[in-house]
Design a protein around this motif. Structure first.
Motif, PDB file in Angstrom:
ATOM      1  N   ALA A   8      41.861  36.024  36.090  1.00 21.54           N
ATOM      2  CA  ALA A   8      40.503  36.557  36.259  1.00 21.54           C
ATOM      3  C   ALA A   8      39.463  35.518  35.842  1.00 21.54           C
ATOM      4  O   ALA A   8      38.415  35.370  36.493  1.00 21.54           O
ATOM      5  CB  ALA A   8      40.344  37.834  35.436  1.00 21.54           C
ATOM      6  N   ILE A   9      39.741  34.777  34.773  1.00 25.43           N
ATOM      7  CA  ILE A   9      38.806  33.737  34.322  1.00 25.43           C
ATOM      8  C   ILE A   9      38.742  32.602  35.337  1.00 25.43           C
ATOM      9  O   ILE A   9      37.659  32.084  35.646  1.00 25.43           O
ATOM     10  CB  ILE A   9      39.235  33.215  32.937  1.00 25.43           C
ATOM     11  CG1 ILE A   9      39.009  34.302  31.880  1.00 25.43           C
ATOM     12  CG2 ILE A   9      38.458  31.952  32.576  1.00 25.43           C
ATOM     13  CD1 ILE A   9      39.503  33.934  30.504  1.00 25.43           C
ATOM     14  N   GLU A  10      39.889  32.224  35.886  1.00 21.77           N
ATOM     15  CA  GLU A  10      39.907  31.156  36.894  1.00 21.77           C
ATOM     16  C   GLU A  10      39.086  31.548  38.117  1.00 21.77           C
ATOM     17  O   GLU A  10      38.341  30.737  38.675  1.00 21.77           O
ATOM     18  CB  GLU A  10      41.344  30.848  37.289  1.00 21.77           C
ATOM     19  CG  GLU A  10      42.151  30.156  36.194  1.00 21.77           C
ATOM     20  CD  GLU A  10      43.609  29.996  36.578  1.00 21.77           C
ATOM     21  OE1 GLU A  10      44.005  30.519  37.646  1.00 21.77           O
ATOM     22  OE2 GLU A  10      44.362  29.341  35.821  1.00 21.77           O
ATOM     23  N   LEU A  11      39.218  32.794  38.552  1.00 24.32           N
ATOM     24  CA  LEU A  11      38.429  33.271  39.701  1.00 24.32           C
ATOM     25  C   LEU A  11      36.943  33.245  39.383  1.00 24.32           C
ATOM     26  O   LEU A  11      36.116  32.882  40.231  1.00 24.32           O
ATOM     27  CB  LEU A  11      38.870  34.679  40.082  1.00 24.32           C
ATOM     28  CG  LEU A  11      40.247  34.838  40.723  1.00 24.32           C
ATOM     29  CD1 LEU A  11      40.554  36.320  40.958  1.00 24.32           C
ATOM     30  CD2 LEU A  11      40.315  34.077  42.047  1.00 24.32           C
ATOM     31  N   ALA A  12      36.577  33.628  38.157  1.00 22.65           N
ATOM     32  CA  ALA A  12      35.167  33.640  37.766  1.00 22.65           C
ATOM     33  C   ALA A  12      34.598  32.225  37.766  1.00 22.65           C
ATOM     34  O   ALA A  12      33.484  31.986  38.257  1.00 22.65           O
ATOM     35  CB  ALA A  12      35.016  34.286  36.390  1.00 22.65           C
ATOM     36  N   VAL A  13      35.353  31.266  37.227  1.00 19.60           N
ATOM     37  CA  VAL A  13      34.877  29.878  37.179  1.00 19.60           C
ATOM     38  C   VAL A  13      34.695  29.330  38.593  1.00 19.60           C
ATOM     39  O   VAL A  13      33.697  28.665  38.898  1.00 19.60           O
ATOM     40  CB  VAL A  13      35.861  29.005  36.373  1.00 19.60           C
ATOM     41  CG1 VAL A  13      35.507  27.526  36.529  1.00 19.60           C
ATOM     42  CG2 VAL A  13      35.836  29.402  34.906  1.00 19.60           C
ATOM     43  N   SER A  30      28.889  37.092  39.171  1.00 18.94           N
ATOM     44  CA  SER A  30      28.621  38.061  38.109  1.00 18.94           C
ATOM     45  C   SER A  30      29.679  39.155  38.072  1.00 18.94           C
ATOM     46  O   SER A  30      30.143  39.553  36.995  1.00 18.94           O
ATOM     47  CB  SER A  30      27.233  38.680  38.315  1.00 18.94           C
ATOM     48  OG  SER A  30      26.955  39.631  37.310  1.00 18.94           O
ATOM     49  N   ASP A  31      30.081  39.630  39.235  1.00 20.91           N
ATOM     50  CA  ASP A  31      31.128  40.657  39.290  1.00 20.91           C
ATOM     51  C   ASP A  31      32.434  40.134  38.707  1.00 20.91           C
ATOM     52  O   ASP A  31      33.135  40.849  37.966  1.00 20.91           O
ATOM     53  CB  ASP A  31      31.347  41.108  40.734  1.00 20.91           C
ATOM     54  CG  ASP A  31      30.141  41.845  41.308  1.00 20.91           C
ATOM     55  OD1 ASP A  31      29.305  42.323  40.505  1.00 20.91           O
ATOM     56  OD2 ASP A  31      30.024  41.926  42.546  1.00 20.91           O
ATOM     57  N   LEU A  32      32.773  38.891  39.019  1.00 14.63           N
ATOM     58  CA  LEU A  32      34.026  38.316  38.514  1.00 14.63           C
ATOM     59  C   LEU A  32      33.938  37.986  37.024  1.00 14.63           C
ATOM     60  O   LEU A  32      34.952  38.047  36.312  1.00 14.63           O
ATOM     61  CB  LEU A  32      34.384  37.069  39.323  1.00 14.63           C
ATOM     62  CG  LEU A  32      34.764  37.348  40.788  1.00 14.63           C
ATOM     63  CD1 LEU A  32      34.968  36.058  41.557  1.00 14.63           C
ATOM     64  CD2 LEU A  32      36.028  38.209  40.865  1.00 14.63           C
TER      65      LEU A  32
END
Length: 386
Positions: A8-13, A30-32
C-alpha cells in the motif's frame, strides 16, 4: 510491517510522483495515502496572510462539509497557528498541539470536526514553510493506546511526507519550466527566421515552425537518433561543427549553408543564449531560465534571397540610423562582410567599420551577430518575404 502494508505504501509513493508531473493525479494519491495510513487524509497548503488554501486535496472526508470548511471553518482552525510554529517533517498528534478543553468549546470543533467525523487526536506533519505559505498533511485517526501502533503510524507518515515534499518541489519546477518554455516558444515563432536552440551536445532543445520546415522539406539540416543537429551536406556539417563545438564564428560573420534539396543558400547566425550583452533591447539570454538546460546556442537561419533581405529604409527608420548606416546594417544582416560591402560601395574599409561602430552604439549591441538578431527580431516580421 505486513506485506499488504508495504504494498500500500509503494502504491502511494508511485501515485505521489505521478501527481508531481500531473496535478490531476493528486486525488488518487490522497486516496492511496489514506489506504497506507488507515485514515482519511488531507494535504493542505495554506497562505496565512491571505487566509485561504493555496492547494488542498482530501480523502474520506464528508464532502458535504468541505465547501463550508474552505469557505469558513478553515480560517477558524486552531491547527493553522499551531503548525506555523511546529518543526518540519516531525509527526505531531493533534491533542499535543491544541488544548482539548478549549477545542471542545470551539465552533470549529462542534460545527465542523464533529459532523465531519474528524478525531481530535489526528496525526499530522508540517511539510514545508515558504513565507506565509505552509504545507501539511494530516491523517484522520485516533491515537492508539498501543505505543507500537502509533509509532508505526508516525513512521509511515514521515516516510510518505518526505516523498510528498519532493513531489511538490518537482511540480513547482515543472510549472516554472512549462511557463518558461511557453514564453520561449512564443518568442521563437515571432521571429521572421528559422530558429533552432541547441544544447551543449548539439541536441535540438527548441525550434520554431520555420525550422521544422528546414528539417522536413529543405534538406538543409537533419538530426541523428540522439537528436543532434547536423547540416545535410558533409562539408557544411564540418563547418557547422566548428561553430557549435568551438563557439567561434569567423570575424563575427554568419555561416553560409546550401540546401541539398534545391541548392538554395542560407545564412546561419550563431547567438549564444548565455553571456553578456550591452544591449537593453536584445534580451535572448534572459530566456535561459535556471530550469532550462545550460550552454544553449540559438541558430537563426534564413535564405539569402528572402527574409534576410531587409529594407535599409525600414532599418533606418526603426533604429534611427543614417542612410549609410542603414545600408551597411542591411548588408551585414544578409551575411555580407564589412570588407565586401566597402568594396561594393567604393569606400574605405575603415570608413565602413566606423559606420558599423556607430550602428553598434545606436542599437546598443556589441557584435554583428547581435545586430543581425536584433534586426530580424524587430524588423524582419514586417519586411520579409514568405
Amino acid at each position: 510491517m505486513s506485506e499488504g502494508s508495504r504494498h500500500a505504501i509503494e502504491l502511494a509513493v508511485e501515485a505521489i510522483y505521478d501527481a508531481a508531473l500531473d496535478p490531476s493525479q493528486w486525488q488518487l494519491a490522497s486516496d492511496l495515502i489514506s489506504d497506507a495510513t488507515f485514515g482519511g487524509s488531507m494535504l493542505l497548503s495554506y497562505d496565512r496572510h491571505r487566509e485561504r488554501a493555496a492547494f488542498a486535496v482530501t480523502s474520506r472526508l464528508n464532502e458535504s462539509l468541505l465547501d463550508s470548511y474552505f469557505n469558513h471553518y478553515l480560517k477558524l482552525s486552531p491547527y493553522i497557528a499551531a503548525y506555523a510554529d511546529a518543526p518540519l517533517n516531525t509527526p505531531l498528534w493533534a491533542d499535543t498541539l491544541v488544548d482539548g478543553q478549549a477545542l471542545g468549546k470551539s465552533a470549529y470543533y462542534n460545527e465542523f470536526m464533529v459532523p465531519a467525523g474528524i478525531s481530535p487526536t489526528f496525526c499530522g506533519i508540517k511539510l514545508s514553510q515558504q513565507g506565509s505559505v505552509q504545507a501539511s498533511i494530516g491523517v484522520n485517526l485516533r491515537r492508539s493506546e498501543n505505543a507500537s501502533e502509533w509509532q508505526a503510524t508516525e513512521r509511515r507518515l514521515t516516510y510518505l511526507g518526505r516523498h510528498i515534499v519532493r513531489a511538490l518541489e518537482i511540480g513547482q519546477k515543472v510549472d516554472r519550466a512549462t511557463a518558461a518554455c511557453g514564453t520561449f516558444s512564443g518568442m521563437l515563432e515571432a521571429v521572421a527566421a528559422a530558429v533552432f536552440v541547441i544544447g551543449g551536445r548539439r541536441e535540438v532543445l527548441f525550434l520554431n515552425s520555420r525550422a521544422e520546415q528546414l528539417l522536413r522539406r529543405d534538406r538543409l539540416f537533419m538530426t541523428n537518433p540522439s537528436g543532434e543537429l547536423h547540416a545535410w551536406r558533409p562539408d557544411d556539417d564540418a563547418r557547422l561543427e566548428l561553430v557549435l563545438v568551438s563557439g567561434t564564428q569567423d570575424r563575427g560573420l554568419p555561416l553560409k549553408l546550401r540546401s541539398a534539396a534545391c541548392d538554395r543558400s542560407y545564412v546561419v547566425w550563431r547567438i549564444p543564449l548565455q553571456g553578456s550583452s550591452r544591449s537593453r533591447s536584445y534580451h535572448w539570454q534572459e530566456l535561459a531560465q535556471p530550469e532550462m538546460p545550460g550552454a544553449m546556442t540559438l541558430l537563426m537561419v534564413s535564405p539569402i534571397d528572402c527574409s534576410l533581405f531587409v529594407s535599409s529604409d525600414v532599418i533606418g527608420s526603426v533604429f534611427g540610423l543614417t542612410p549609410a548606416e542603414a545600408r551597411l546594417t542591411a548588408a551585414v544582416v544578409r551575411g555580407i562582410s564589412v570588407a565586401e560591402y566597402a568594396r561594393s560601395m567604393g569606400i574605405q574599409e575603415k570608413t565602413a567599420r566606423n559606420q558599423l561602430a556607430s550602428v553598434f552604439q545606436k542599437t546598443e549591441v556589441g557584435s554583428q551577430s547581435e545586430l543581425a538578431a536584433l534586426v530580424i527580431k524587430v524588423v524582419a516580421p514586417v519586411s520579409s518575404c514568405k
